[in-house]
Design a protein around this motif. Structure first.
Motif, PDB file in Angstrom:
ATOM      1  N   LEU A 176     -14.321  11.660   5.930  1.00 17.14           N
ATOM      2  CA  LEU A 176     -13.958  11.117   4.624  1.00 17.14           C
ATOM      3  C   LEU A 176     -15.139  10.927   3.677  1.00 17.14           C
ATOM      4  CD1 LEU A 176     -11.567   8.266   5.875  1.00 17.14           C
ATOM      5  CD2 LEU A 176     -10.936  10.601   5.240  1.00 17.14           C
ATOM      6  N   HIS A 213       0.844  -1.206   0.000  1.00 13.54           N
ATOM      7  CA  HIS A 213       0.000   0.000   0.000  1.00 13.54           C
ATOM      8  C   HIS A 213       0.880   1.258   0.000  1.00 13.54           C
ATOM      9  CE1 HIS A 213      -3.018   2.943   1.293  1.00 13.54           C
ATOM     10  NE2 HIS A 213      -3.927   2.050   0.919  1.00 13.54           N
ATOM     11  N   LYS A 260     -15.835   6.201   1.505  1.00 14.62           N
ATOM     12  CA  LYS A 260     -14.464   5.858   1.882  1.00 14.62           C
ATOM     13  C   LYS A 260     -14.389   4.954   3.118  1.00 14.62           C
ATOM     14  CE  LYS A 260     -12.299   8.286  -1.275  1.00 14.62           C
ATOM     15  NZ  LYS A 260     -11.455   7.638  -2.304  1.00 14.62           N
ATOM     16  N   GLU A 278      -6.755  12.200   7.907  1.00 17.42           N
ATOM     17  CA  GLU A 278      -6.821  12.844   6.591  1.00 17.42           C
ATOM     18  C   GLU A 278      -5.952  12.141   5.543  1.00 17.42           C
ATOM     19  OE1 GLU A 278      -4.399  15.568   9.413  1.00 17.42           O
ATOM     20  OE2 GLU A 278      -6.218  14.318   9.478  1.00 17.42           O
ATOM     21  N   ASP A 279      -4.980  11.312   5.990  1.00 19.06           N
ATOM     22  CA  ASP A 279      -4.164  10.552   5.042  1.00 19.06           C
ATOM     23  C   ASP A 279      -4.987   9.525   4.276  1.00 19.06           C
ATOM     24  OD1 ASP A 279      -1.855  11.879   5.864  1.00 19.06           O
ATOM     25  OD2 ASP A 279      -1.378  10.397   7.396  1.00 19.06           O
ATOM     26  N   GLN A 325      -6.545  -3.019   1.015  1.00 21.26           N
ATOM     27  CA  GLN A 325      -7.293  -2.078   1.841  1.00 21.26           C
ATOM     28  C   GLN A 325      -6.673  -1.948   3.231  1.00 21.26           C
ATOM     29  OE1 GLN A 325      -9.965  -0.182   0.987  1.00 21.26           O
ATOM     30  NE2 GLN A 325      -9.796  -0.952  -1.101  1.00 21.26           N
ATOM     31  N   LYS A 365      -7.924   9.983   2.876  1.00 19.20           N
ATOM     32  CA  LYS A 365      -8.899  10.566   1.952  1.00 19.20           C
ATOM     33  C   LYS A 365      -8.811   9.978   0.544  1.00 19.20           C
ATOM     34  CE  LYS A 365      -9.791  14.970   4.267  1.00 19.20           C
ATOM     35  NZ  LYS A 365      -9.738  16.452   4.184  1.00 19.20           N
ATOM     36  N   ASN A 366      -7.636   9.606   0.121  1.00 16.57           N
ATOM     37  CA  ASN A 366      -7.476   9.052  -1.227  1.00 16.57           C
ATOM     38  C   ASN A 366      -7.588   7.532  -1.273  1.00 16.57           C
ATOM     39  OD1 ASN A 366      -7.038  11.608  -2.378  1.00 16.57           O
ATOM     40  ND2 ASN A 366      -4.850  11.521  -1.875  1.00 16.57           N
ATOM     41  N   TYR A 367      -7.715   6.908  -0.102  1.00 18.89           N
ATOM     42  CA  TYR A 367      -7.671   5.448  -0.059  1.00 18.89           C
ATOM     43  C   TYR A 367      -8.877   4.817   0.630  1.00 18.89           C
ATOM     44  CZ  TYR A 367      -2.856   6.820  -0.957  1.00 18.89           C
ATOM     45  OH  TYR A 367      -1.739   7.401  -1.471  1.00 18.89           O
TER      46      TYR A 367
END
Length: 303
Positions: free
Chosen positions: A223, A183, A227, A194-195, A247, A197-199
């Motif tokens: 999120l 990952h 998410k 907040e890290d 994940q 947000k893209n995952y």
């Protein structure tokens, strides 16, 4: 719970009285409602009288059923007293059986016992494995003392009431994250919400423990619903699925790494949950002595 000393029909009868319906009793007994009903039918046939008035609203004791229930309560108490007395003569009476599974390691408690060896002289410890399938985990929690005496786990007051067990608080903890080795966030030392947000993230199902529910609500607000995914019950298959899908999911450093292809990383959440020793609501004398010894060190901040 003493199924070997009480007839199974008596146990079924007492569960039905406590729960008020065949369906609720079946959930405690891990059998179907029809199977519970069949046991009560046979029980009444052998007794020669009915013990319940049955309606759509549930079960109500008949007059004879009430007398019988009061007698069964006395029988249960006598059975527990007898078994407790017998356990004092058991050659393993000072053996503590610690539950361990691939995702709920017993190593934390073993380390705790080693650290407190000076106050635990005379105790022996055994690791008892279990698979952590949902139905097996539920059975263990409601039947502490049969095969496993205690485990270390997250809990809250609703959790203890649901499974009719007790807990000794050891520490308040924040959840950690399990990051798959391929990952993009694998190399980070500390993961901030907040890290993700893209995952996104996969969480255990809601309703198990309040810290999971708080995490659900907090991350959905931060999120968005898309998410935050429901991963179901947290067992080895939970981590297998998440690794295949690459994940991020929930873990706890106190339980060690749940899977060799994940790394455990601290998660910067603004709240904590209770973590401690779970044990029977009616513990043996050996378990009582163990809990009291550990509790004395908790009180003096030596644990």
């Amino acid at each position: 719970m003493l199924p070997t000393l009480l007839d199974k029909h008596v146990i079924a009868f007492m569960h039905c009285v406590k729960e008020g319906s065949f369906t609720k009793a079946s959930q405690i007994m891990f059998i179907s409602p029809n199977a519970v009903m069949a046991q009560i039918d046979l029980f009444e046939y052998r007794l020669g009288f009915t013990v319940f008035e049955r309606s759509r609203r549930g079960l109500k004791l008949t007059s004879k059923g009430q007398i019988l229930y009061e007698g069964c309560l006395k029988l249960k108490k006598d059975a527990e007293t007898t078994l407790a007395a017998c356990s004092e003569y058991n050659k393993d009476s000072f053996t503590i059986r610690i539950g361990t599974s691939p995702v709920l390691s017993g190593n934390y408690l073993l380390s705790l016992c080693k650290k407190n060896r000076n106050i635990l002289s005379g105790f022996d410890f055994k690791l008892i494995p279990f698979s952590n399938r949902e139905e097996e985990a539920s059975y263990i929690l409601t039947h502490f003392g049969e095969q496993i005496d205690l485990i270390a786990a997250l809990y809250d007051e609703d959790f203890l009431e649901l499974y009719n067990c007790q807990a000794l608080l050891l520490e308040e903890v924040t959840l950690d994250l399990a990051i798959p080795d391929n990952h993009p966030l694998f190399q980070k030392t500390l993961i901030k919400p907040e890290d993700l947000k893209n995952y996104g993230i996969t969480l255990p199902q809601k309703g198990i423990c309040s810290i999971y529910d708080k995490t659900w609500d907090y991350l959905i607000k931060l999120l968005g619903h898309d998410k935050v995914r429901n991963g179901g019950f947290r067992n080895l298959e939970y981590y297998n699925r998440n690794y295949i899908q690459n994940q991020i999911c929930i873990a706890l450093k106190q339980w060690d790494s749940p899977h060799p292809l994940f790394a455990i990383k601290p998660f910067d959440l603004p709240f904590k949950g209770k973590f401690g020793i779970l044990y029977s609501s009616q513990p043996s004398e050996t378990v009582k002595k163990f809990i009291n010894a550990i509790a004395s060190n908790v009180a003096s901040h030596n644990v």
